[in-house]
Design an enzyme around this catalytic site. Sequence first.
Site, PDB file in Angstrom:
ATOM      1  CG  ASP A 438      16.757 -61.972 -15.118  1.00  0.00           C
ATOM      2  OD1 ASP A 438      16.660 -63.172 -15.429  1.00  0.00           O
ATOM      3  OD2 ASP A 438      16.822 -61.572 -13.935  1.00  0.00           O
ATOM      4  CG  ASP A 503      18.304 -66.481  -9.383  1.00  0.00           C
ATOM      5  OD1 ASP A 503      19.206 -65.756  -9.845  1.00  0.00           O
ATOM      6  OD2 ASP A 503      17.105 -66.309  -9.634  1.00  0.00           O
TER       7      ASP A 503
HETATM    8  C1  GLA Z   1      16.108 -63.114 -11.431  1.00  0.00           C
HETATM    9  C2  GLA Z   1      17.625 -63.167 -11.522  1.00  0.00           C
HETATM   10  C3  GLA Z   1      18.222 -62.575 -10.271  1.00  0.00           C
HETATM   11  C4  GLA Z   1      17.741 -61.154 -10.103  1.00  0.00           C
HETATM   12  C5  GLA Z   1      16.231 -61.107 -10.092  1.00  0.00           C
HETATM   13  C6  GLA Z   1      15.727 -59.689 -10.121  1.00  0.00           C
HETATM   14  O1  GLA Z   1      15.645 -63.958 -10.445  1.00  0.00           O
HETATM   15  O2  GLA Z   1      18.055 -64.478 -11.726  1.00  0.00           O
HETATM   16  O3  GLA Z   1      19.622 -62.615 -10.330  1.00  0.00           O
HETATM   17  O4  GLA Z   1      18.260 -60.371 -11.145  1.00  0.00           O
HETATM   18  O5  GLA Z   1      15.677 -61.793 -11.207  1.00  0.00           O
HETATM   19  O6  GLA Z   1      14.357 -59.625 -10.132  1.00  0.00           O
END
Ligand code: GLA
Length: 700
Positions: A438, A503
């Site tokens: 990430d 997301d």
């Molecule tokens: C980001 C990612 C999510 C998740 C969160 C965890 O927002 O895009 O999919 O992994 O972080 O904190």
Amino acid sequence: MRLDGLHTTLLLALRPEGLPEIVHWGPRLPPGDTAALRDRAPARNLLDDDVAEASLFPTLGAGLFRTPALAVHRDGRDWSAAFGEVTPEANADGVLTIAAHDRVAGLRIVIKLALPPDGDVLTMRATLTNAGEASLTVEHLAAGTLRIPPEATELRTYGGRWAHEFTEARSALPDGALLLENRRGRTSHDRFPLLIASTPGCGEQDGAAWGVHLGWSGNHRMVADRLGDGSLLVSGGELLMPGEVTLAPGASLATPTLYAAWSNAGLAGLSRAFQAYARRHLLRLATPRPVTLNTWEGTNFAHDEARLMQEATAAAALGIERFVLDDGWMPGRDHERAGLGDWTADPRKYPNGLGPLARHVTGLGMQFGLWVEPEMANPDSIVLREHPDTALALAGRPLRLSRNQLVLDLNRTEVWLRVHAALDTLLREAPIAYLKWDMNRDLVAAGDAAGRPASRAQVLATYAMLDRLQTDHPALEIESCASGGARADWGVLARTQRVWTSDCTDALERLRIQRGAARLLPPETMGAHVSDSPNHQTGRRHTLAFRAGVALLYHFGIELDPLTLDDAEREELAGWIALHKRLRPLLHAGLHVAGDPIDGRTLTGVVAPDADHAVYLVAQEADPARPHPAPLRLPGLRADAQYRLRIPAPQRPDGKISATHHALYAEGVVIAGGILAHAGLTPPPLQPETAIILELHREP
Ligand code: GLA
């Protein structure tokens, strides 16, 4: 000079002086003399010698007034480049290397163009060498420039915001330029480095489209600039911060790769060209793509080892093949404010480390995957307490937090080595087959220890770490996530196996997001998960059939706690997982097709290369305005072949449907491909925010 792809020709004309002119980029041309094409009279009241505006590498010193491919200087001198001594060199594999010098300014440029004969994606990159005696400041260096003919009057760009990526925006470009600049230090949610120019009214199946993408995960600049003959000059390159690149005498700067495709089969044709190239030349994927459970939306930070083990057991029973433990496993990571940067398991949550959970998962026959965010740390972390002042920052300026986190300066060897060692240790100590990597914030005034801009070096350091981990752990797969789809370019995709598309897991929003992303990305690289209803991001409620149908074509997974499902939901979801597994050899190797929206209904599909098998997603997005659905036309089939058309299980008939529709849910209906393509069949009426999956097999 020309390069020929499957359906495409790039034709360049050598000029008596200066770099070659782009004469044609579009349909494949027959062999023949093209010398006379660009011989034109100088225009009135312009330079006395006609200047090729559509230069492969426009510079002001050559008398070209549009956006230059290069901006450099040596302490305010040598700023006006004009190249000569051009030496082109072609090889048999469709690679053209053009070298040129500017003796006055002390510059050497090498432009490398390639058009593999098995496809229609052209690649370009440039390498600039400081051939002078003093250091050279580089303000801009385009990776490539292409000329698009004047009939391309529409432009499409891709942007949005967090949880709203890849939104296609269409505009007409009058005289002047469109400038798409990104300074966020990651590819970004709002300015994806893709520009598509097209003939007016270009649709999914009809019209000509030219797409240009920069494979780079940092700051970028894409420009479309109208020329004097009405054609468009499109270029792309990194956006450099002031002073970011200085070349010592003899030193070189190489650009990322610019990828460009052309199609006269509409936007879906353009997608097919890009996707085919990515599959052949960019991706390293073991097939099939494992059906994934990601714990984020179901578990959040509330990790409970025993419950996660039960979740894993339930996941395996559903047919899940990869279990990914998302954020929340590190020390103190009960919220966004602490624990980021410390890549060891929280002893409160995992008293014996990650090993027991990982082995439980692998014991069930699934792969174990783990979320990490290696480029970042919370100020409230062991790593930043032990090594303060290792964040990218400028002395004297306040540190700007985003999601309570700072960006580690990976340009410092000791920082890079520390992060690498932490990841390498994780991979050696537990059976981790997959990292969800990430990157959750933009870089603000990212300076290194010497106060110099360091965004570009940060991208290269990240690439180096991805490369190193995959070299040392050849079976490791990595997902590129950046608060969803903010790092989904081909620079990162060349070193990862999937992107977290967004997301936002709301199926209605996902239809739009996936449509935009699929302009460039093959479906098997796009993570698409069935999540809870009501949806966590939007609060919308959707049936399981809609959520699963919308995710089915991509790298399929679930983003919920399977222990919260009732028996009926579990059975239905297992049915969707089984359907995906049966169809994925087609979905992840076939040809992308799409239809233009009609009365709120959209169509996306995948057709096998031999057109023997096809799957279509028919989605009713908006409430239809008409009492009866329009005939549904299915593109991509063989006109003279007979197909059996079915709506496969676990889909069930719903509402008032005709006898033909009942047959679609049972033995199917046989119709010729040409009839389906042109006359179309009346689909079952669909409520807004519902969808059906259609499957067709060619009759023996
Ligand atoms: C980001 C990612 C999510 C998740 C969160 C965890 O927002 O895009 O999919 O992994 O972080 O904190």
